[in-house]
Motif scaffolding. Structure first.
Motif, PDB file in Angstrom:
ATOM      1  N   VAL A   9      -3.200   2.196   2.773  1.00 19.03           N
ATOM      2  CA  VAL A   9      -2.860   1.552   1.497  1.00 19.03           C
ATOM      3  C   VAL A   9      -2.790   0.026   1.640  1.00 19.03           C
ATOM      4  N   VAL A  10      -3.505  -0.633   0.752  1.00 17.98           N
ATOM      5  CA  VAL A  10      -3.482  -2.097   0.691  1.00 17.98           C
ATOM      6  C   VAL A  10      -2.990  -2.496  -0.696  1.00 17.98           C
ATOM      7  N   LYS A  11      -1.965  -3.356  -0.711  1.00 20.37           N
ATOM      8  CA  LYS A  11      -1.456  -3.859  -1.978  1.00 20.37           C
ATOM      9  C   LYS A  11      -1.413  -5.374  -1.901  1.00 20.37           C
ATOM     10  N   ARG A  12      -2.048  -6.025  -2.857  1.00 23.56           N
ATOM     11  CA  ARG A  12      -2.009  -7.493  -2.902  1.00 23.56           C
ATOM     12  C   ARG A  12      -1.431  -7.964  -4.220  1.00 23.56           C
ATOM     13  N   PHE A  13      -0.697  -9.052  -4.152  1.00 22.32           N
ATOM     14  CA  PHE A  13      -0.356  -9.809  -5.360  1.00 22.32           C
ATOM     15  C   PHE A  13      -1.107 -11.117  -5.236  1.00 22.32           C
TER      16      PHE A  13
END
Ligand SMILES: Nc1ncnc2c1ncn2[C@@H]1O[C@H](COP(=O)(O)OP(=O)(O)O)[C@@H](O)[C@H]1O
Ligand SMILES: [Mg+2]
Length: 243
Positions: A9-13
């Motif tokens: 899982v990759v989450k970016r803001f």
């Protein structure tokens, strides 16, 4: 099949990568304690698990449903996954009963009599049956948090997520909330909880996950992780929270 499966899982803001290739499976009945410094991605991971945040890479599967797929049924998901936050988020103008039964009545369409029974049942589990007609401002912080847990239980979730739910409480109120958590855990609920209560983690968690810079830096049995850190990052973290 695991109840929760995070794969890469990759989450970016924007350009800030907050979850960086996070993979983890949670089996039914497990109690996972998530620890780590502020900003390490703990809350974001919980929010990705119940579909509050879209992910930019990898997959999130909960109870066989791919949360991260476009068009996933997030409403159905949120009925199966309860989340309790640090702030109780009770409606101040509603009684304890109404706070607990609002969602079941709207979502499941149960009648008022059944709703009151349901509220009583979950309030017993958190030791607050006598407060069914009270209003939130008549309760201590610890009691409000226990009502928030009861409200979550009323939806009969398969998984419960707790995000630092005792952090805003005085130490003497923390104990009563942890006791309720321990009891819910003993009933077989699968739980993922972000916590700074290391004693609680050691006693109750089947597994401890240490997050650092958006990654699962170390994980394992509670004793193994809390007593024998393998990385300097975890050693430093434990030193800071235990002393
Ligand atoms: N809605 C958001 N918009 C932009 N940045 C966010 C948002 N939520 C969290 N972040 C950033 O993601 C990082 C991880 O935050 P969070 O998951 O809340 O960490 P933790 O719960 O471990 O303290 C932080 O750098 C935070 O500033
Ligand atoms: Mg957080």
């Amino acid at each position: 099949m695991s109840l929760v499966e995070l794969k890469g899982v990759v989450k970016r803001f924007g350009t800030n990568t907050v979850l960086d290739d996070v993979s983890m499976n949670v089996e039914r009945g497990e109690i996972i304690a998530v620890i780590g410094r502020s900003g390490s991605g703990k809350s974001t991971m919980l929010r990705c698990i119940n579909g509050l945040e879209p992910v930019q890479g990898g997959t999130v599967v909960v109870d066989g449903e791919t949360v991260s797929a476009p068009g996933a049924d997030l409403r159905a998901l949120r009925q199966r996954v309860g989340i309790v936050f640090q702030s109780y988020n009770l409606f101040p103008h509603l009684s304890v009963e109404k706070n607990i039964t609002l969602a079941p009545r709207v979502v499941k369409g149960i009648d008022p009599g059944t709703a009151r029974e349901l509220a009583l049942g979950v309030l017993r589990r958190v030791g607050l049956a006598e407060k069914i007609d009270a209003y939130p401002d008549q309760l201590s912080g610890g009691q409000q948090q226990r009502v928030a847990i009861a409200r979550s239980l009323a939806m009969q979730p398969k998984l419960m997520l707790f995000d630092e739910i005792t952090s805003a409480l005085d130490p003497e109120l923390t104990g009563e909330v942890l006791k309720v958590l321990e009891q819910v855990a003993a009933e077989g609920m699968t739980m993922i909880l972000v916590t700074h209560e290391m004693g609680f983690a050691r006693r109750v968690a089947t597994r401890v996950v240490f997050m650092h810079q958006g990654r699962i830096w170390e994980e394992g049995g509670a004793r193994e992780v809390l007593e024998k850190p393998r990385t300097p990052e975890l050693a430093t973290f434990l030193d800071a929270v235990l002393h």
